[in-house]
Design a protein around this motif. Structure first.
Motif, PDB file in Angstrom:
ATOM      1  N   SER A 221      -7.583 -13.162 -47.941  1.00 51.40           N
ATOM      2  CA  SER A 221      -8.496 -14.550 -48.610  1.00 51.40           C
ATOM      3  C   SER A 221      -8.035 -15.076 -49.472  1.00 51.40           C
ATOM      4  O   SER A 221      -8.020 -16.214 -49.696  1.00 51.40           O
ATOM      5  N   ASN A 222      -7.032 -14.497 -50.188  1.00 52.85           N
ATOM      6  CA  ASN A 222      -6.341 -14.971 -51.148  1.00 52.85           C
ATOM      7  C   ASN A 222      -4.820 -15.476 -50.511  1.00 52.85           C
ATOM      8  O   ASN A 222      -4.782 -15.569 -49.430  1.00 52.85           O
ATOM      9  N   GLY A 223      -3.595 -15.801 -51.359  1.00 47.71           N
ATOM     10  CA  GLY A 223      -2.362 -15.859 -50.764  1.00 47.71           C
ATOM     11  C   GLY A 223      -1.227 -14.933 -51.015  1.00 47.71           C
ATOM     12  O   GLY A 223      -0.157 -15.136 -51.099  1.00 47.71           O
ATOM     13  N   ALA A 251      -5.721 -18.856 -48.762  1.00 44.98           N
ATOM     14  CA  ALA A 251      -5.424 -19.906 -49.863  1.00 44.98           C
ATOM     15  C   ALA A 251      -4.096 -20.265 -49.961  1.00 44.98           C
ATOM     16  O   ALA A 251      -3.268 -19.786 -48.996  1.00 44.98           O
ATOM     17  N   LYS A 252      -3.480 -20.767 -51.163  1.00 45.04           N
ATOM     18  CA  LYS A 252      -2.119 -21.083 -51.041  1.00 45.04           C
ATOM     19  C   LYS A 252      -1.371 -19.961 -50.964  1.00 45.04           C
ATOM     20  O   LYS A 252      -1.571 -19.067 -52.031  1.00 45.04           O
ATOM     21  N   THR A 253      -0.391 -19.813 -50.058  1.00 43.62           N
ATOM     22  CA  THR A 253       0.574 -18.672 -50.135  1.00 43.62           C
ATOM     23  C   THR A 253       1.418 -18.485 -51.203  1.00 43.62           C
ATOM     24  O   THR A 253       2.269 -19.786 -51.321  1.00 43.62           O
ATOM     25  N   GLU A 254       1.685 -17.478 -52.022  1.00 44.13           N
ATOM     26  CA  GLU A 254       2.557 -17.514 -52.918  1.00 44.13           C
ATOM     27  C   GLU A 254       4.108 -17.529 -52.519  1.00 44.13           C
ATOM     28  O   GLU A 254       4.074 -16.970 -51.433  1.00 44.13           O
ATOM     29  N   GLY A 280       5.437 -13.579 -39.474  1.00 44.82           N
ATOM     30  CA  GLY A 280       5.147 -14.971 -39.940  1.00 44.82           C
ATOM     31  C   GLY A 280       3.794 -15.172 -40.544  1.00 44.82           C
ATOM     32  O   GLY A 280       3.071 -14.336 -40.606  1.00 44.82           O
ATOM     33  N   VAL A 281       3.755 -16.298 -41.288  1.00 44.53           N
ATOM     34  CA  VAL A 281       2.664 -16.454 -42.230  1.00 44.53           C
ATOM     35  C   VAL A 281       1.623 -17.726 -41.564  1.00 44.53           C
ATOM     36  O   VAL A 281       2.344 -18.879 -41.161  1.00 44.53           O
ATOM     37  N   ASN A 282       0.524 -17.501 -41.314  1.00 43.52           N
ATOM     38  CA  ASN A 282      -0.525 -18.517 -41.047  1.00 43.52           C
ATOM     39  C   ASN A 282      -1.312 -18.893 -42.170  1.00 43.52           C
ATOM     40  O   ASN A 282      -2.336 -18.020 -42.434  1.00 43.52           O
ATOM     41  N   GLU A 283      -1.039 -20.136 -42.619  1.00 44.77           N
ATOM     42  CA  GLU A 283      -1.919 -20.273 -43.999  1.00 44.77           C
ATOM     43  C   GLU A 283      -3.048 -21.211 -43.606  1.00 44.77           C
ATOM     44  O   GLU A 283      -3.093 -22.187 -43.143  1.00 44.77           O
ATOM     45  N   ARG A 284      -4.327 -20.746 -43.648  1.00 43.39           N
ATOM     46  CA  ARG A 284      -5.485 -21.382 -43.450  1.00 43.39           C
ATOM     47  C   ARG A 284      -6.484 -21.617 -44.534  1.00 43.39           C
ATOM     48  O   ARG A 284      -7.475 -20.560 -44.866  1.00 43.39           O
ATOM     49  N   ARG A 285      -6.138 -22.343 -45.366  1.00 47.73           N
ATOM     50  CA  ARG A 285      -6.924 -22.493 -46.742  1.00 47.73           C
ATOM     51  C   ARG A 285      -8.401 -22.496 -46.088  1.00 47.73           C
ATOM     52  O   ARG A 285      -8.646 -23.541 -45.540  1.00 47.73           O
ATOM     53  N   GLN A 679      -6.328 -30.181 -49.636  1.00 46.54           N
ATOM     54  CA  GLN A 679      -5.404 -30.404 -48.584  1.00 46.54           C
ATOM     55  C   GLN A 679      -4.120 -29.437 -48.936  1.00 46.54           C
ATOM     56  O   GLN A 679      -4.425 -28.244 -48.955  1.00 46.54           O
ATOM     57  N   ASP A 680      -2.902 -29.820 -48.799  1.00 48.56           N
ATOM     58  CA  ASP A 680      -1.828 -28.957 -48.842  1.00 48.56           C
ATOM     59  C   ASP A 680      -1.232 -29.197 -50.373  1.00 48.56           C
ATOM     60  O   ASP A 680       0.102 -28.988 -50.487  1.00 48.56           O
TER      61      ASP A 680
END
Length: 782
Positions: A221-223, A251-254, A280-285, A679-680
């Motif tokens: 749930s965090n990044g 959240a924003k992926t570090e 891979g990373v799926n960033e879903r804020r 947003q991003d």
């Protein structure tokens, strides 16, 4: 999140015990959560895998869809969707518990289960507090125990109760969003692997595992992905070569996480001889909204932004500000502490994840008498919170709040500061000098004067070399400049007033320069003709002024000035609303009483004269010296206010707001309840809401034991903040009229008042002269 490597002396997993609905709002109670103390941590994980659809959707679907699971074609797939999910954390209702006295610790003992059972019977919050004290005692002397009760309460008690429901709420959302259903998808699925260093068998608990395709999904749930999880995944990839890995972040992926997973993907592609993404990373804020459930006399209510000193408010900005360290060293230590207790992402990027030096207010709602005030702040994220964490959140939030009330309390004729070497009697208003807002303005004035001299330093900047070569000369060939006044004014600010509040979208500042006239101008060290004076003024405006303006708007040395100015804009909106209909702020406005918002902390003994003396020293002796040869002669040169009286504004139209800032209204409103990103962007939005909750302490007592009971009796009852909820009251204010073109409304007497222009009579600086002295030295032998 719900991933754990099975190894000795690890905390028992609790995820499998909780059956949360998609909102994570099922009846979660403090009594139902397990004890999560260090003393209980040395137990092997005991998780039970369960079909994801059964666990989270309460249904067993007959088949797994072909398109189930998150997209896996890209190494990094970002999708800022600004969606919300909720979860319950009853422990948050006890975030105002004060540290126990020695007597309370003795009364509580270490047997927290006894107090837990008592609370289950009585439902008396004071009994729950004694349970918390007993838990604190129970871990106090173990090697990794917490002695600081404030951190124990937040990290180990509240955090340990908040991590599981937040993590599971995010998982539930992702399971539904990506159709991870049917007989193939299993959640909390233990996968055994061999430790390559010891040869021991270990277990990696995967959040969601497609047993047929060997696709493994980790949800955070965090990044941030934990290093031990990624290490285990690398070994599993070797032992199970069909495995692929996706990491879902809420959240924003570090950057550190993205880099580690990219390296993992590159290694797998190389080893497996394929170009297809393997990890891979799926960033879903998504925005995690915590629900406290039942506030009580032990719930913390913060007084900032609240006009009533006996009432307080709550919100994510309060939580993050109070968690942050006071120094970078403390912040680094706290970041490591919170990281160790953040498996479910409850603490987001940690207390060091936000750059509090950039914190500014960006929204206030319409104040309605008796109903409190919603507000939102924005701040940048730091790039590496572990190595270079943000800090000072409490002080920066206090400055923003204190300045907000200062602008309300003092009449505008007091909003000025003045540094002039021949006017020590007129530095600033005496009441304004008692506030941090006044301090910030005067110190910014001094900083601007130092920066003016610094910006033309030829030993530091090529710009300075060009400047002095182009400067006008006296008949003797000496470079000469006129005395120049510099001061700061706002540029046209971009704002939007709608939906019962004002959005402060951009509030840039401008550096002005001119040759002053009048009786208060100090004498110059050299004489110039009128043409030379104009030449020098143009040279300064084209060469030096742009650099100073950049510093004022971007440099950290002016961050406090930008912070208090944003609070000024917000305060003016409150003034206008109160002019239409009485609000809770009416007694404060123009009262000239700033006793509640004095100079604080390390600045409590600040004195305007100290700043003035520094300026006079700079004026007389210069900030630096440099030596140059001009026309065959060697010259040694020595180089030695804020005015918000005009504040132009542009209230953009609703169409512009929706087009240029799409979704910002939703993000801002959500930020009152949760830390969110827009947003991003690399910017956090987090706010709060004041409420009709008293903050004066009470002395609630644990429920007495029945007569004849041998149970312990506390010798001293907990003394903690104890707000007594009251019913909001008061008449509803009439909203101010809006102009049809989206311009700002008029005040109640129908006199046009520009929102930022009303910041007008504020902060005029008389003088602001910055001078330099030059002394000629003969060339050697002359």
């Amino acid at each position: 999140m719900s991933i754990q490597i099975d190894q000795p002396a690890r905390r028992r997993r609790v995820w499998g015990r909780l059956a949360l609905a998609l909102t994570a709002a099922a009846a979660v109670t403090l009594t139902g959560l397990p004890g999560l103390d260090q003393a209980e941590a040395a137990k092997a994980p005991n998780v039970k895998p369960m079909r994801c659809d059964e666990k989270f959707l309460k249904n067993k679907f007959p088949s797994t869809p072909a398109n189930s699971g998150p997209p896996d074609s890209l190494p990094y797939d970002a999708w800022p969707n600004d969606e919300n999910y909720t979860y319950d954390n009853p422990a948050k209702a006890y975030d105002g518990v004060l540290p126990p006295t020695d007597a309370q610790r003795a009364a509580a003992g270490k047997n927290y289960r006894k107090w837990q059972r008592k609370y289950n019977r009585t439902k008396n919050p004071a009994d729950k507090v004694m349970e918390i004290y007993a838990r604190y005692n129970n871990q106090y002397n173990i090697p990794k125990g917490y002695q600081d009760f404030k951190r124990y309460l937040d990290v180990r008690y509240i955090g340990n109760h908040g991590n599981p429901p937040r993590g599971e709420a995010f998982e539930a959302r992702m399971v539904k969003k990506y159709n991870m259903i049917g007989p193939d998808w299993w959640c909390q699925d233990p996968i055994e692997y061999t430790d390559p260093e010891t040869g021991e068998k270990r277990t990696r608990v995967v959040d969601a595992h497609n047993r047929r395709t060997e696709r493994k999904v980790e949800m955070k749930s965090n990044g941030k992905i934990e290093n031990d999880q990624l290490t285990a995944d690398r070994q599993i990839a070797k032992e199970r070569p069909k495995s692929t890995f996706r990491y879902l972040t809420g959240a924003k992926t570090e950057d550190s996480t993205k880099n580690k997973i990219k390296q993992f993907d590159d290694d797998l592609k190389r080893d497996r001889g394929t170009n297809r993404t393997q990890a891979g990373v799926n960033e879903r804020r998504s925005n995690a909204i915590e629900r406290t459930q039942k506030p009580n006399v032990y719930t913390n209510y913060d007084k900032r932004f609240n006009p009533d000193p006996l009432k307080g408010g709550r919100g994510p900005i309060i939580d993050q500000a109070l968690r942050s360290g006071k120094t970078v060293e403390e912040a680094r230590r706290l970041q490591a502490m919170y990281n160790q207790n953040n498996r479910g992402g409850y603490f987001g990027r940690g207390p060091g994840g936000i750059d509090f030096s950039t914190l500014e207010i960006n929204y206030v709602g319409t104040p309605v008498k008796g109903k409190g005030l919603d507000y939102s702040m924005r701040a940048d994220y730091v790039k590496d919170p572990d190595e270079n964490p943000g800090y000072g959140g409490d002080a920066k939030l206090q400055l923003a709040s204190g300045a907000f009330f200062t602008w309300l309390a003092l009449t505008p004729d007091k909003f000025w500061v003045n540094l002039n070497p021949i006017r020590p009697d007129v530095i600033m208003d005496k009441e304004f000098a008692k506030t941090d807002a006044g301090r910030v303005l005067l110190e910014a004035d001094l900083t601007l004067k130092h920066d003016y001299a610094d910006a033309m330093n030829p030993d530091k900047y090529e710009r300075g070399e060009r400047f002095w070569r182009a400067a006008p000369r006296t008949p003797e060939g000496m470079p000469c400049l006129p005395i120049i006044r510099q001061w700061i004014t706002p540029k046209p600010a971009k704002i939007r007033e709608q939906d019962g509040g004002i959005y402060i979208l951009d509030a840039p500042l401008k550096v002005n320069m001119e040759v002053p006239t009048g009786p208060d101008v100090p004498p110059n060290a050299c004489k110039l003709t009128e043409a030379q004076t104009k030449q020098a003024e143009n040279l300064i405006l084209t060469t030096i002024q742009p650099e100073l303006e950049r510093r004022v708007n971007d440099d950290k040395s002016y961050a406090d000035l930008r912070r208090v100015y944003s609070s000024r804009v917000a305060a003016e909106y409150i003034r206008r609303q109160d002019a239409v209909s009485p609000t809770d702020f009416r007694k404060i406005i123009n009262s000239n009483d700033v006793k509640r918002w004095p100079l604080r902390a390390e600045n409590k003994d600040w004195d305007k004269k100290t700043v003035y003396d520094k300026y006079v020293d700079s004026f007389k002796n210069g900030d630096y010296k440099f030596e140059r040869v001009y026309e065959g002669k060697v010259w040694i040169l020595s180089m030695g206010g804020v005015d918000f009286s005009k504040a132009p504004k542009k209230n953009i139209t609703r169409t512009q707001f929706k087009t240029q800032h799409r979704g910002l209204d939703k993000t801002t409103k959500t930020s009152v309840r949760a830390e969110v990103t827009y947003q991003d962007s690399e910017t956090a939005y987090l706010g709060g809401s004041t409420s009709d909750q008293p903050t004066s302490p009470e002395d609630p007592k644990p429920t007495p034991n029945p007569t004849g009971s041998n149970g312990p009796k506390p010798t001293d009852t907990p003394s903690t903040p104890a707000p007594d909820p009251s019913t909001p009251g008061g008449d509803k204010a009439t909203p101010p009229a809006k102009d049809p073109d989206g311009d700002l409304a008029h005040t109640g007497n129908n006199t046009p008042v520009g929102m930022i222009a009303a910041v007008a009579a504020a902060l005029a600086v008389a003088g602001g002269a910055l001078t330099w002295w030059m002394r000629r030295r003969r060339a050697a032998g002359s």
